[in-house]
Design a protein around this motif. Structure first.
Motif, PDB file in Angstrom:
ATOM      1  N   TRP A 159       0.860  -1.187   0.000  1.00 41.09           N
ATOM      2  CA  TRP A 159       0.000   0.000   0.000  1.00 41.09           C
ATOM      3  C   TRP A 159       0.894   1.234   0.000  1.00 41.09           C
ATOM      4  O   TRP A 159       1.471   1.594   1.020  1.00 41.09           O
ATOM      5  CB  TRP A 159      -0.918  -0.013   1.220  1.00 41.09           C
ATOM      6  N   GLY A 160       1.025   1.869  -1.169  1.00 46.55           N
ATOM      7  CA  GLY A 160       1.855   3.059  -1.300  1.00 46.55           C
ATOM      8  C   GLY A 160       2.931   2.872  -2.348  1.00 46.55           C
ATOM      9  O   GLY A 160       3.668   1.875  -2.338  1.00 46.55           O
ATOM     10  N   ALA A 161       3.031   3.841  -3.268  1.00 48.15           N
ATOM     11  CA  ALA A 161       3.996   3.753  -4.373  1.00 48.15           C
ATOM     12  C   ALA A 161       5.062   4.833  -4.278  1.00 48.15           C
ATOM     13  O   ALA A 161       5.623   5.250  -5.291  1.00 48.15           O
ATOM     14  CB  ALA A 161       3.265   3.852  -5.714  1.00 48.15           C
ATOM     15  N   GLY A 162       5.333   5.300  -3.059  1.00 44.74           N
ATOM     16  CA  GLY A 162       6.410   6.262  -2.875  1.00 44.74           C
ATOM     17  C   GLY A 162       7.765   5.579  -2.861  1.00 44.74           C
ATOM     18  O   GLY A 162       7.926   4.453  -3.346  1.00 44.74           O
ATOM     19  N   HIS A 163       8.761   6.252  -2.284  1.00 46.52           N
ATOM     20  CA  HIS A 163      10.122   5.732  -2.310  1.00 46.52           C
ATOM     21  C   HIS A 163      10.226   4.369  -1.631  1.00 46.52           C
ATOM     22  O   HIS A 163      10.885   3.456  -2.151  1.00 46.52           O
ATOM     23  CB  HIS A 163      11.076   6.720  -1.641  1.00 46.52           C
ATOM     24  N   VAL A 164       9.575   4.209  -0.484  1.00 48.60           N
ATOM     25  CA  VAL A 164       9.664   2.938   0.225  1.00 48.60           C
ATOM     26  C   VAL A 164       8.883   1.851  -0.517  1.00 48.60           C
ATOM     27  O   VAL A 164       9.349   0.716  -0.652  1.00 48.60           O
ATOM     28  CB  VAL A 164       9.156   3.084   1.674  1.00 48.60           C
ATOM     29  N   GLY A 165       7.709   2.191  -1.015  1.00 53.11           N
ATOM     30  CA  GLY A 165       6.931   1.224  -1.781  1.00 53.11           C
ATOM     31  C   GLY A 165       7.692   0.720  -2.997  1.00 53.11           C
ATOM     32  O   GLY A 165       7.704  -0.480  -3.298  1.00 53.11           O
ATOM     33  N   ARG A 166       8.363   1.635  -3.701  1.00 47.22           N
ATOM     34  CA  ARG A 166       9.136   1.232  -4.881  1.00 47.22           C
ATOM     35  C   ARG A 166      10.317   0.349  -4.481  1.00 47.22           C
ATOM     36  O   ARG A 166      10.633  -0.627  -5.177  1.00 47.22           O
ATOM     37  CB  ARG A 166       9.623   2.482  -5.619  1.00 47.22           C
ATOM     38  N   ALA A 167      10.954   0.672  -3.358  1.00 48.35           N
ATOM     39  CA  ALA A 167      12.063  -0.159  -2.893  1.00 48.35           C
ATOM     40  C   ALA A 167      11.569  -1.556  -2.509  1.00 48.35           C
ATOM     41  O   ALA A 167      12.232  -2.564  -2.791  1.00 48.35           O
ATOM     42  CB  ALA A 167      12.758   0.508  -1.710  1.00 48.35           C
ATOM     43  N   LEU A 168      10.396  -1.628  -1.878  1.00 44.68           N
ATOM     44  CA  LEU A 168       9.842  -2.928  -1.513  1.00 44.68           C
ATOM     45  C   LEU A 168       9.557  -3.777  -2.742  1.00 44.68           C
ATOM     46  O   LEU A 168       9.837  -4.983  -2.756  1.00 44.68           O
ATOM     47  CB  LEU A 168       8.551  -2.738  -0.704  1.00 44.68           C
ATOM     48  N   VAL A 169       9.004  -3.176  -3.785  1.00 43.86           N
ATOM     49  CA  VAL A 169       8.726  -3.921  -5.011  1.00 43.86           C
ATOM     50  C   VAL A 169      10.023  -4.429  -5.633  1.00 43.86           C
ATOM     51  O   VAL A 169      10.102  -5.565  -6.112  1.00 43.86           O
ATOM     52  CB  VAL A 169       7.933  -3.048  -5.999  1.00 43.86           C
ATOM     53  N   SER A 170      11.060  -3.593  -5.604  1.00 43.09           N
ATOM     54  CA  SER A 170      12.325  -4.001  -6.214  1.00 43.09           C
ATOM     55  C   SER A 170      12.971  -5.162  -5.471  1.00 43.09           C
ATOM     56  O   SER A 170      13.657  -5.997  -6.068  1.00 43.09           O
ATOM     57  CB  SER A 170      13.297  -2.812  -6.269  1.00 43.09           C
ATOM     58  N   VAL A 183      -0.905  -0.856  -4.497  1.00 39.72           N
ATOM     59  CA  VAL A 183      -2.050   0.044  -4.402  1.00 39.72           C
ATOM     60  C   VAL A 183      -1.592   1.468  -4.115  1.00 39.72           C
ATOM     61  O   VAL A 183      -0.694   1.694  -3.299  1.00 39.72           O
ATOM     62  CB  VAL A 183      -3.006  -0.423  -3.268  1.00 39.72           C
ATOM     63  N   ASP A 184      -2.202   2.427  -4.803  1.00 37.62           N
ATOM     64  CA  ASP A 184      -2.037   3.843  -4.460  1.00 37.62           C
ATOM     65  C   ASP A 184      -3.224   4.618  -4.989  1.00 37.62           C
ATOM     66  O   ASP A 184      -4.126   4.044  -5.621  1.00 37.62           O
ATOM     67  CB  ASP A 184      -0.717   4.408  -4.998  1.00 37.62           C
ATOM     68  N   THR A 185      -3.241   5.909  -4.733  1.00 39.71           N
ATOM     69  CA  THR A 185      -4.427   6.721  -4.996  1.00 39.71           C
ATOM     70  C   THR A 185      -4.610   7.098  -6.461  1.00 39.71           C
ATOM     71  O   THR A 185      -5.709   7.474  -6.865  1.00 39.71           O
ATOM     72  CB  THR A 185      -4.371   8.014  -4.164  1.00 39.71           C
ATOM     73  N   ASP A 186      -3.550   7.031  -7.257  1.00 37.47           N
ATOM     74  CA  ASP A 186      -3.632   7.492  -8.644  1.00 37.47           C
ATOM     75  C   ASP A 186      -2.563   6.789  -9.465  1.00 37.47           C
ATOM     76  O   ASP A 186      -1.477   6.495  -8.964  1.00 37.47           O
ATOM     77  CB  ASP A 186      -3.434   9.007  -8.714  1.00 37.47           C
ATOM     78  N   MET A 187      -2.850   6.536 -10.742  1.00 39.60           N
ATOM     79  CA  MET A 187      -1.897   5.856 -11.611  1.00 39.60           C
ATOM     80  C   MET A 187      -0.597   6.639 -11.731  1.00 39.60           C
ATOM     81  O   MET A 187       0.489   6.065 -11.884  1.00 39.60           O
ATOM     82  CB  MET A 187      -2.514   5.649 -13.003  1.00 39.60           C
ATOM     83  N   ALA A 188      -0.688   7.964 -11.620  1.00 35.35           N
ATOM     84  CA  ALA A 188       0.508   8.803 -11.737  1.00 35.35           C
ATOM     85  C   ALA A 188       1.469   8.595 -10.574  1.00 35.35           C
ATOM     86  O   ALA A 188       2.642   8.976 -10.663  1.00 35.35           O
ATOM     87  CB  ALA A 188       0.110  10.270 -11.831  1.00 35.35           C
ATOM     88  N   ARG A 189       1.004   7.974  -9.490  1.00 36.67           N
ATOM     89  CA  ARG A 189       1.876   7.730  -8.349  1.00 36.67           C
ATOM     90  C   ARG A 189       2.882   6.602  -8.618  1.00 36.67           C
ATOM     91  O   ARG A 189       3.914   6.533  -7.971  1.00 36.67           O
ATOM     92  CB  ARG A 189       1.028   7.362  -7.119  1.00 36.67           C
ATOM     93  N   PHE A 190       2.546   5.735  -9.560  1.00 34.56           N
ATOM     94  CA  PHE A 190       3.420   4.600  -9.853  1.00 34.56           C
ATOM     95  C   PHE A 190       4.522   5.028 -10.825  1.00 34.56           C
ATOM     96  O   PHE A 190       4.346   5.976 -11.596  1.00 34.56           O
ATOM     97  CB  PHE A 190       2.621   3.449 -10.474  1.00 34.56           C
ATOM     98  N   PRO A 191       5.671   4.321 -10.814  1.00 41.56           N
ATOM     99  CA  PRO A 191       6.727   4.642 -11.776  1.00 41.56           C
ATOM    100  C   PRO A 191       6.251   4.381 -13.196  1.00 41.56           C
ATOM    101  O   PRO A 191       5.396   3.516 -13.431  1.00 41.56           O
ATOM    102  CB  PRO A 191       7.878   3.708 -11.389  1.00 41.56           C
TER     103      PRO A 191
END
Length: 317
Positions: A159-170, A183-191
């Motif tokens: 839940w969250g596509a900020g810096h920590v969310g992106r690091a978790l996915v990686s 998950v995040d609030t808007d498609m623009a939040r994702f890389p």
């Protein structure tokens, strides 16, 4: 572990002809177990079969087969005498050449291939695996390689596509048998660009409303940009149920959330089901350091679940 059919199809679509190398049989000490595989194409590869010299030789031979129009082949390798490795075992490796048509024609449950007519032992094994009387595993049977197709067994919601969310996915994305819902609030939040394989992007103006669609056994990592969003997700997950739920934060945030969740009607023990803070604070606060600590924690939780144990108090702290 299993035959990653979708990854093979994607690799063929991106690179044309692709070699797949799988350890068909292992005897004695070896870097990896039967069923371990890697994909190779002229300019790159994915996956690893372990053992530096062994992998180097298998990769070199696979690229030679790709460039020379080679066929599928079994090769035996004595890790000590032939390759000078410390491991004293023997490995039988199967190298196969795939294009998109061959990859897409593979079955979606069990894959068996070999020379001549299918042996009766293989026929019986496939039937037993498909009706659930035998747990499917990668193995070589009378010269036929049999492998179950890999399907995600671990559902992780981030839940969250900020810096920590992106690091978790990686960090978590490449793990075997993992499917990530991000998950995040808007498609623009994702890389930008296509998401990594096995990652589903799920934008929603009210993310917490999606909690009811998560599998009951899913693992949740809550790292949004907003404390209000974090709280809403925690509230929704406590009402829905989960296998594990971890919240990024501090001891101050933990205390505030405990109070606010109690005000929202959750019992005094509800917050003990949440892990806060997640990760290992001693590693540092850089997003990648946080992600590494969380990944270790997730693997511990998974190991305990497979053993039929409950997460320890330390995991829930």
């Amino acid at each position: 572990m299993g035959f990653e059919r979708d990854a093979l199809i994607a690799a063929c679509a991106a690179h044309g002809r692709v070699a797949r190398v799988v350890l068909a049989e292992v005897r004695g000490s070896a870097p990896r177990e039967p069923g371990t595989a890697m994909l190779i194409w002229p300019e790159g590869q994915s996956g690893t079969v372990g053992g530096g010299t062994l992998e180097h030789e298998l990769t070199r031979a696979a690229r030679a087969a790709l460039s020379g129009g080679g066929a599928d082949r079994l090769s035996r390798h004595a890790l000590g005498p032939d390759l000078g490795q410390c491991c004293g075992g023997h490995v039988l490796a199967l190298t196969e050449i795939y294009d998109s048509a061959r990859a897409e024609a593979l079955p979606e449950d069990m894959i068996a291939r070999g020379p001549g007519e299918m042996p009766l032992r293989v026929t019986r094994l496939l039937a037993q695996a498909r009706n659930g009387t035998v747990a499917p595993r990668a193995q070589l049977v009378e010269g036929w390689m049999v492998e179950p197709v890999a399907h995600p067994t671990r559902q992780i919601w981030i839940w969250g596509a900020g810096h920590v969310g992106r690091a978790l996915v990686s960090v978590l994305g490449p793990l075997p048998d993992v499917a990530i819902t991000w998950v995040d609030t808007d498609m623009a939040r994702f890389p930008g660009g296509n998401p990594p394989a096995g990652v589903t992007l799920l934008p929603a103006s009210e993310p917490a409303a999606l909690a009811r669609y998560a599998p009951k056994a899913a693992l949740h990592l809550i790292v949004t940009y907003s404390h209000a969003l974090d709280l809403a997700v925690c509230d929704a997950l406590l009402r829905h149920g989960f296998g594990f739920a971890g919240l990024i934060g501090s001891q101050t945030k933990k205390a505030r959330f405990r109070k606010r969740l109690a005000e929202a009607g959750h019992g005094p023990d509800a917050f003990t089901r949440l892990t806060c803070p997640i990760g290992d604070p001693t590693l540092g606060k850089h997003p990648q350091q946080i992600a590494l600590g969380v990944a270790v924690q997730v693997l511990h939780v998974e190991a305990q679940t497979q053993l039929g144990e409950s997460p320890t108090k330390k995991d829930r702290a």
